[in-house]
Design a protein around this motif. Structure first.
Motif, PDB file in Angstrom:
ATOM      1  N   GLY A  52     -45.656-124.415  37.039  1.00 21.82           N
ATOM      2  CA  GLY A  52     -45.769-124.356  37.909  1.00 21.82           C
ATOM      3  C   GLY A  52     -46.608-123.968  39.151  1.00 21.82           C
ATOM      4  N   VAL A  53     -46.588-122.543  38.611  1.00 18.44           N
ATOM      5  CA  VAL A  53     -47.681-121.511  39.367  1.00 18.44           C
ATOM      6  C   VAL A  53     -48.909-122.093  38.468  1.00 18.44           C
ATOM      7  N   GLY A  54     -49.083-121.962  37.181  1.00 18.52           N
ATOM      8  CA  GLY A  54     -50.335-121.875  36.535  1.00 18.52           C
ATOM      9  C   GLY A  54     -50.202-120.899  35.421  1.00 18.52           C
ATOM     10  N   GLU A  55     -50.536-121.596  34.148  1.00 20.58           N
ATOM     11  CA  GLU A  55     -51.061-120.600  32.987  1.00 20.58           C
ATOM     12  C   GLU A  55     -52.120-119.893  33.192  1.00 20.58           C
ATOM     13  N   SER A  56     -53.221-120.170  34.108  1.00 12.35           N
ATOM     14  CA  SER A  56     -54.386-119.466  33.555  1.00 12.35           C
ATOM     15  C   SER A  56     -54.525-117.932  35.356  1.00 12.35           C
ATOM     16  N   THR A  57     -52.250-118.362  36.402  1.00 10.00           N
ATOM     17  CA  THR A  57     -52.609-117.169  37.218  1.00 10.00           C
ATOM     18  C   THR A  57     -52.415-116.055  37.051  1.00 10.00           C
ATOM     19  N   ASP A  58     -52.803-114.697  37.340  1.00 11.53           N
ATOM     20  CA  ASP A  58     -52.771-113.672  37.100  1.00 11.53           C
ATOM     21  C   ASP A  58     -51.459-113.537  37.351  1.00 11.53           C
ATOM     22  N   ILE A  59     -50.285-113.965  38.207  1.00  7.98           N
ATOM     23  CA  ILE A  59     -48.931-114.122  38.444  1.00  7.98           C
ATOM     24  C   ILE A  59     -48.115-114.217  37.155  1.00  7.98           C
ATOM     25  N   VAL A  60     -48.983-115.500  36.416  1.00  9.65           N
ATOM     26  CA  VAL A  60     -47.659-115.761  35.445  1.00  9.65           C
ATOM     27  C   VAL A  60     -48.588-114.761  33.790  1.00  9.65           C
ATOM     28  N   ASN A  61     -49.859-114.503  34.085  1.00  6.88           N
ATOM     29  CA  ASN A  61     -50.344-113.431  33.058  1.00  6.88           C
ATOM     30  C   ASN A  61     -50.138-111.796  33.244  1.00  6.88           C
ATOM     31  N   LYS A  62     -50.231-110.982  34.153  1.00  5.07           N
ATOM     32  CA  LYS A  62     -50.078-110.221  34.160  1.00  5.07           C
ATOM     33  C   LYS A  62     -48.529-109.699  35.427  1.00  5.07           C
ATOM     34  N   GLU A  63     -48.329-110.423  35.338  1.00  2.00           N
ATOM     35  CA  GLU A  63     -47.022-109.884  37.228  1.00  2.00           C
ATOM     36  C   GLU A  63     -46.168-109.951  36.597  1.00  2.00           C
ATOM     37  N   MET A  64     -45.511-111.265  35.682  1.00  2.00           N
ATOM     38  CA  MET A  64     -44.205-111.762  36.364  1.00  2.00           C
ATOM     39  C   MET A  64     -43.150-110.584  35.024  1.00  2.00           C
ATOM     40  N   TYR A  65     -42.076-110.527  35.552  1.00  2.00           N
ATOM     41  CA  TYR A  65     -41.179-109.890  35.334  1.00  2.00           C
ATOM     42  C   TYR A  65     -39.924-110.714  34.827  1.00  2.00           C
ATOM     43  N   SER A  66     -40.099-110.461  33.129  1.00  2.00           N
ATOM     44  CA  SER A  66     -39.529-111.968  32.151  1.00  2.00           C
ATOM     45  C   SER A  66     -38.609-111.250  31.444  1.00  2.00           C
ATOM     46  N   PHE A  67     -37.347-111.751  30.947  1.00  2.00           N
ATOM     47  CA  PHE A  67     -36.501-111.207  30.218  1.00  2.00           C
ATOM     48  C   PHE A  67     -35.754-112.309  29.409  1.00  2.00           C
ATOM     49  N   MET A 108     -39.333-111.034  45.895  1.00  2.00           N
ATOM     50  CA  MET A 108     -40.050-111.652  45.136  1.00  2.00           C
ATOM     51  C   MET A 108     -40.012-109.932  44.235  1.00  2.00           C
ATOM     52  N   PHE A 109     -41.111-111.123  43.173  1.00  2.00           N
ATOM     53  CA  PHE A 109     -41.264-109.308  42.075  1.00  2.00           C
ATOM     54  C   PHE A 109     -43.023-110.135  40.993  1.00  2.00           C
ATOM     55  N   ARG A 110     -43.451-109.133  41.532  1.00  2.00           N
ATOM     56  CA  ARG A 110     -44.520-109.043  40.660  1.00  2.00           C
ATOM     57  C   ARG A 110     -45.146-107.812  40.464  1.00  2.00           C
ATOM     58  N   TYR A 111     -45.229-107.794  38.881  1.00  2.00           N
ATOM     59  CA  TYR A 111     -45.928-106.732  38.494  1.00  2.00           C
ATOM     60  C   TYR A 111     -46.794-106.365  39.497  1.00  2.00           C
ATOM     61  N   GLU A 112     -47.243-105.883  40.300  1.00  2.00           N
ATOM     62  CA  GLU A 112     -49.194-105.507  40.187  1.00  2.00           C
ATOM     63  C   GLU A 112     -48.678-103.475  40.251  1.00  2.00           C
ATOM     64  N   ARG A 113     -50.223-103.336  40.809  1.00  2.00           N
ATOM     65  CA  ARG A 113     -49.813-101.454  40.659  1.00  2.00           C
ATOM     66  C   ARG A 113     -49.885-101.991  42.494  1.00  2.00           C
ATOM     67  N   PRO A 114     -48.669-101.274  42.862  1.00  2.00           N
ATOM     68  CA  PRO A 114     -48.710-100.594  43.881  1.00  2.00           C
ATOM     69  C   PRO A 114     -48.962 -99.889  45.161  1.00  2.00           C
ATOM     70  N   ARG A 259     -57.732-119.315  46.884  1.00  2.00           N
ATOM     71  CA  ARG A 259     -56.200-118.666  46.255  1.00  2.00           C
ATOM     72  C   ARG A 259     -55.609-118.707  45.319  1.00  2.00           C
ATOM     73  N   GLY A 260     -54.788-117.996  45.287  1.00  2.25           N
ATOM     74  CA  GLY A 260     -54.536-117.487  43.197  1.00  2.25           C
ATOM     75  C   GLY A 260     -54.033-118.958  42.847  1.00  2.25           C
ATOM     76  N   LEU A 261     -53.101-119.745  43.184  1.00  4.51           N
ATOM     77  CA  LEU A 261     -52.517-120.651  42.562  1.00  4.51           C
ATOM     78  C   LEU A 261     -53.062-122.036  42.201  1.00  4.51           C
ATOM     79  N   ASP A 262     -52.916-122.527  40.971  1.00  4.65           N
ATOM     80  CA  ASP A 262     -53.379-123.483  40.239  1.00  4.65           C
ATOM     81  C   ASP A 262     -53.447-124.537  41.185  1.00  4.65           C
ATOM     82  N   TYR A 263     -52.111-124.379  42.000  1.00  6.08           N
ATOM     83  CA  TYR A 263     -51.685-126.725  42.725  1.00  6.08           C
ATOM     84  C   TYR A 263     -52.328-126.873  43.476  1.00  6.08           C
TER      85      TYR A 263
END
Ligand code: ATP
Ligand code: MG
Length: 420
Positions: A52-67, A108-114, A259-263
């Protein structure tokens, strides 16, 4: 002693007085336009965001808190559009009268540089409109954000807007952009080299100063300044700009805005304020006609935006935390609590009652510390005659009235904090 994790903040009562004002204003603006709130889970399947956000975005590639839990991969939501679209499909909202207009508000949660204006847990308010593909719908959605900012008296705003085309014409545009940028690959950052293959449009969004300078070169700008989208996309965008002009909403056509998102399809926009620091975007949005189908639903056009609550709240005039309207000073806690209930029933006032067994004098000192507007003394003599002594803490004036007579003087909603 523990501290909140890096990139997160506590919101304390003194902060939340302003937050509540902003939230209440947002709800009233959105609900006046017939948008209704939706709340979706804070975590969703990881795959939902990947798609939904896109495999090539920073959000999906670097910023997700997944478990992982059991055999499932879950992710704390980095944004809420994917969750809202998932809910739209799951609950058959395509059968609701169109357009379906929803809004959300939450963390919302993104693993970014604060840094200033950028946290790892932050809050977004968002609006989504489903089922219309008209430039009028784009304009209406932008107008609501503008109305909200106007009500909140946000300074230094600018609306940047662009047309990124549809899935058909964007394929050509991507290919042409690749050709224009190919000579610079050696000088561009690693991320941009990656984006060149996966989604070259996103190269224009790079924050690296060196890459930025390359994208400002005359030959790149000359390519971008042409209209690179198809006739239909161009017509849609031109009529949107026309509507914005008739609504007297100033805009800047920024051809670098992707914009950052693919959709996103066709319309993308960002609202910035020059009163913010480096992170100057308050609101971002656009049209995303492909997403509902991408996530398993019917082909449904949609348009929306999300705004950063922390950045927005930092731009509004601070609201003071409300002091209690009444402090009941009494040596009989049951009598005090009974009077408190009668006051609250009459008008939602904030009432403080001593629960620690202090003597009357100390209770009045405490009322002063709390900045209570009025102290109600329920001493032995008042209780004996069914009266109450009302002391205005600003003027020092006081009078004794029968409790019934006092309760009659209470206007409903006498506590300004409860009035929206
Ligand atoms: P930016 O360019 O600032 O990283 P973005 O394009 O990632 O923003 P969106 O995903 O469109 O942002 O989110 C919409 C809004 O949410 C932004 O305009 C911003 O106000 C806010 N926002 C995004 N990421 C953060 C963050 N990490 N901390 C605080 N606010 C954020
Ligand atoms: Mg970002």
């Amino acid at each position: 002693m523990y501290s909140a994790p890096k990139g997160t903040h506590d919101l304390l009562p003194e902060d939340l007085a302003t937050w509540h004002m902003v939230e209440n204003t947002a709800r009233s603006v959105l609900e006046a336009a017939n948008f209704h709130e939706i709340r979706t889970p804070v975590f969703e399947s990881t795959e939902l965001f990947a798609r939904g956000v896109g495999e090539s975005t920073d959000i999906v590639n670097k910023e997700m808190y997944s478990f992982e839990k059991g055999d499932r991969s879950l992710t704390l939501r980095p944004e809420n559009t994917a969750g809202v679209v998932r809910a739209y499909n799951q609950h058959g909202m395509d059968r609701w009268p169109k357009p379906v207009k929803l809004y959300y508000l939450g963390p919302m949660f993104r693993y970014e540089r604060p840094q200033a204006g950028r946290q790892r847990q932050f809050h977004q308010l968002g609006a989504e409109l489903f089922g219309l593909d008209t430039p009028q719908a784009d304009a209406a959605v932008i107008l609501i954000a503008m109305q909200l900012f106007q009500k909140l008296e946000i300074p230094g705003l600018a609306l940047e807007i662009n047309n990124v085309g549809c899935f058909q014409c964007r394929a050509d545009f991507r290919e042409q952009l690749r050709q224009v940028l190919a000579p610079y690959l050696g000088e561009l950052c690693g991320d941009c080299n990656q984006r060149y293959h996966t989604n070259p449009l996103r190269m224009l969004d790079c924050k690296n100063p060196n890459c930025k300078a390359i994208y400002q070169k005359p030959e790149v700008q000359a390519f971008l300044s042409q209209d690179n989208t198809c006739g239909e996309c161009k017509t849609h965008f031109d009529s949107l700009l026309g509507i914005l002009e008739s609504l007297a909403i100033p805009y800047h056509h920024n051809r670098m805005l992707v914009r950052g998102l693919d959709y996103y399809t066709r319309t993308v926009f960002e609202i910035t304020s020059n009163h913010l620091g480096a992170q100057n975007a308050v609101c971002g949005g656009g049209r995303y006609n492909g997403l509902v189908k991408e996530l398993g639903g019917k082909d449904t056009p949609a348009v929306g935006w999300a705004l950063g609550m922390e950045r927005l709240v930092s731009l509004v005039k601070k609201v003071e935390k409300q002091a209690p309207a009444y402090y009941i000073a009494s040596d009989d806690v049951a009598a005090a609590l009974t009077l408190a209930q009668s006051i609250q029933a009459a008008g939602f006032a904030t009432v403080e009652v001593d629960l620690s067994g202090k003597n009357l004098g100390k209770q009045i000192t405490q009322a002063n510390k709390l900045n209570a507007q009025t102290v109600l003394v329920l001493g032995e003599s008042e209780r004996a005659e069914g009266s109450v002594t009302i002391k205005n803490m600003q003027t020092g004036e006081q009078q004794t009235l029968p409790v019934e007579a006092f309760l009659k003087t209470l206007a409903p909603h006498s506590n300004p904090a409860a009035v929206v």
